[in-house]
Design an enzyme around this catalytic site. Sequence first.
Site, PDB file in Angstrom:
ATOM      1  N   ASP A  64       0.730  -1.389   0.127  1.00  0.00           N
ATOM      2  CA  ASP A  64      -0.261  -0.077   0.131  1.00  0.00           C
ATOM      3  C   ASP A  64       0.894   1.039   0.060  1.00  0.00           C
ATOM      4  O   ASP A  64       2.150   1.216   0.272  1.00  0.00           O
ATOM      5  CB  ASP A  64      -1.017   0.045   1.191  1.00  0.00           C
ATOM      6  N   MET A 107      -9.022   9.201   8.242  1.00  0.00           N
ATOM      7  CA  MET A 107      -9.288   9.916   6.923  1.00  0.00           C
ATOM      8  C   MET A 107     -10.081  10.852   7.273  1.00  0.00           C
ATOM      9  O   MET A 107     -11.380  10.981   6.478  1.00  0.00           O
ATOM     10  CB  MET A 107      -9.780   8.744   6.127  1.00  0.00           C
ATOM     11  N   LYS A 165      -3.508   3.684  -2.798  1.00  0.00           N
ATOM     12  CA  LYS A 165      -4.384   4.623  -2.724  1.00  0.00           C
ATOM     13  C   LYS A 165      -4.276   5.895  -2.120  1.00  0.00           C
ATOM     14  O   LYS A 165      -3.780   5.831  -0.991  1.00  0.00           O
ATOM     15  CB  LYS A 165      -5.753   3.930  -2.341  1.00  0.00           C
TER      16      LYS A 165
END
Length: 259
Positions: free
Chosen positions: A38, A173, A60
């Site tokens: 990742d 997030m 991502k």
Amino acid sequence: MNPNYGKVWLVGAGPGDADLISVKAVKLLKQADIVLYDYLVNKELLDYCPDSCEMVYVGKKKDKHTFPQEELNELIAHYASKGQNIVRLKGGDPFVFGRGVEEIMTLIEYGIDYEVVPGITSGVAVPAYMGIPVTARHVASSVTFVTGHPAKGNNSVDWQALAKASDTLVVYMGVSNAQRIANELIIGGKKQETPVALIRWGTYPQQEMLTATLKTIGDVMEDNGFQPPALMVIGEVVNFSEQLKPVIQSVKPQELIHV
């Protein structure tokens, strides 16, 4: 399980500091044929992989995905079909906002053997590196981990309810929605003066933190041009940072264990 397929290990890489990965995870990296890693994985961890290992970046960022999740699920299955050992290296812990369940469901569909290796989640480690305990006697007896960026079409986070449900909120997030989250918490009954910490690149050498209150968080972020990736900690525990941060930083391991 299908004997023609290899095995997939979903491995938690931890929050960033390469020394926080588990011994078991390192052993698996040393034996891996293919590693799919990742964006937030510390690239130093890839040094454990053998020279023959194929390393595939599948990270991502906000609005910039190397592969949509559905394609990534199929890609993992594709590599497993070659009968090799696959490490799916995920930032933090695979099951804490890591989409590990979605990837496993695809493996189950294909009859692919898998194993989950937990990792240290950023929700605990990142505040700790800044001297913030997520719980503390007399101040916080409860903590809630929550995403500030729900899946599309899912508005299930009831911020007003969370305002009184938990002493500490750790928001993953949530930076781009910080002001809205703060407003909802205030409406729900949290005091405007409730401390907030925004921690960027936590546990890395370049980690940085901004502190504010629910009332001032939007202005502080704008004044400092604060950008993700970052973690948000909301609650009285943030006030410990001034006292504990120097103590934590002064504690250095005398000897690292090499595996």
